[in-house]
Design an enzyme around this catalytic site. Structure first.
Site, PDB file in Angstrom:
ATOM      1  N   TYR A  42      92.800 106.629 -17.797  1.00 19.67           N
ATOM      2  CA  TYR A  42      91.287 106.128 -18.716  1.00 19.67           C
ATOM      3  C   TYR A  42      92.307 104.281 -19.474  1.00 19.67           C
ATOM      4  O   TYR A  42      91.630 103.774 -19.816  1.00 19.67           O
ATOM      5  CB  TYR A  42      92.513 107.073 -19.926  1.00 19.67           C
ATOM      6  N   LYS A  47      89.592 100.885 -20.434  1.00 17.04           N
ATOM      7  CA  LYS A  47      89.298 100.437 -21.540  1.00 17.04           C
ATOM      8  C   LYS A  47      89.757  99.375 -21.445  1.00 17.04           C
ATOM      9  O   LYS A  47      89.365  98.553 -21.935  1.00 17.04           O
ATOM     10  CB  LYS A  47      89.994 101.185 -22.062  1.00 17.04           C
TER      11      LYS A  47
END
Length: 269
Positions: free
Chosen positions: A165, A169
Site C-alpha cells: 500500500y 501511494k
C-alpha cells in the site's frame, strides 16, 4: 465574485470508487458546487446509491460500472463518457484497496499484484483516457488520492501500514508530479491529496477482519496519540480540499501533494 471561483456549474466530474466512503463524499461535494458527477465503481449498487443521494439534493449524476484494474473496462467507460457527455473537466482517482497487514517477508505475491493493479494501474488507466478527452476540450483538473503512507513509513509493532500500500501511494505521488509537468501547458492540472487515518471507509476491511477487538482498540489508541489534533478525520473533511483542487479556485496549482492528516506528517517521530 470570489465565492464563484469554486463553482463547477456545467462541468463534468468523474469520481472512481464513488460507491461509498470518501468517493461518495467527493461526489456529493462536487455536486453541491454544480458539477455533474459520474459515479464510477465496480460496486454498481453502491454507485447507484450515491447517484440517488446526489439527486435527492437536486444534483446531476450518473453511475458507471467499472473495474479500474481492467483496461477493457476502463476504456469502455471512457468511450461511453465521451459519447454521452463529450468532455470531462475533472477526474478524481479515488478507487483503491488495502490488503491484509502482513509484514513484507510474509506478503504474498498475489496480494502485491492485486493491490498494485487497483492502486497504480487503475490511476494510470483512468488518467490516460481522461487526458485524451481533456486535451480535446481545452484542459481540466485531475485529483489523485495518495496517502500519508506514501510520504513516510509507520509500524506500531503490530497491524498497521502494509508495504504494498505504501509503495502504491508513493507511486501515485511520483505519477502525479510527472503528469503535472507533462501537461501543464495544456491547461491540465494534476495534484494529489494525501489523506491521513480517516475513518468511515471500507479501506481497512481486510485488516480489521483479521485482528481481535483488543488489537483493534490498541491500534486505534496508538493512532489517536500520534495525531496532533487528537482525532481521526472523516470522509466529509476532505470535500473542501477536493472541490478546491477540482475547481478553478486552484487554477495556478499543479504538481502538488497536500497532506490532510490532522498534523501527522508534520510530527517528529
Amino acid at each position: 465574485m470570489h465565492a464563484d471561483i469554486f463553482r463547477m456549474d456545467g462541468k463534468i466530474a468523474v469520481i472512481t470508487g464513488a460507491g461509498n466512503g470518501i468517493g461518495r463524499s467527493f461526489a456529493l461535494g462536487l455536486s453541491d458546487f454544480g458539477a455533474t458527477v459520474i459515479c464510477a465503481d465496480r460496486n454498481l449498487d453502491g454507485a447507484e446509491e450515491t447517484v440517488g443521494l446526489v439527486r435527492q439534493k437536486r444534483g446531476k449524476a450518473d453511475s458507471f460500472l467499472v473495474d479500474v484494474a481492467d483496461a477493457a473496462s476502463v476504456q469502455a467507460m471512457w468511450e461511453k463518457i465521451a459519447a454521452d457527455f463529450g468532455r470531462v473537466d475533472a477526474l478524481v482517482n479515488n478507487a483503491g484497496i488495502s490488503t491484509a497487514s502482513n509484514r513484507t517477508h510474509e506478503m504474498s505475491v498475489e496480494d502485491w499484484d492485486r493491490l498494485m493493479a487497483v492502486n497504480m494501474r487503475g490511476v494510470f488507466l483512468n488518467t490516460k483516457y481522461a487526458l485524451a478527452l481533456m486535451l480535446q476540450s481545452g484542459g481540466g483538473s485531475i485529483v489523485n488520492i495518495a496517502s500519508i503512507a506514501g510520504l513516510r513509513g509507520y509500524y506500531p509493532s503490530g497491524p498497521g501500514l502494509v508495504s504494498n500500500y505504501a509503495a502504491s501511494k508513493a507511486g501515485v505521488i511520483g505519477f502525479t508530479r510527472q503528469v503535472a509537468a507533462e501537461y501543464a501547458r495544456d491547461k491540465i492540472r494534476v495534484n494529489a491529496i494525501a489523506p491521513g487515518w480517516h475513518g468511515g471507509t471500507a479501506l481497512g476491511a481486510e485488516r480489521r477482519a483479521r485482528i481481535s477487538a483488543e488489537e483493534a482498540a490498541k491500534f486505534e489508541q496508538g493512532l489517536i496519540q500520534r495525531i496532533p489534533m487528537g482525532h481521526r478525520g472523516v470522509p466529509d473533511d476532505l470535500i473542501g480540499l477536493c472541490v478546491y483542487l477540482a475547481s478553478g479556485a486552484s487554477h495556478y496549482v499543479t504538481g502538488q501533494v497536500i497532506a490532510h492528516d490532522g498534523g501527522w506528517d508534520g510530527m517528529v517521530v
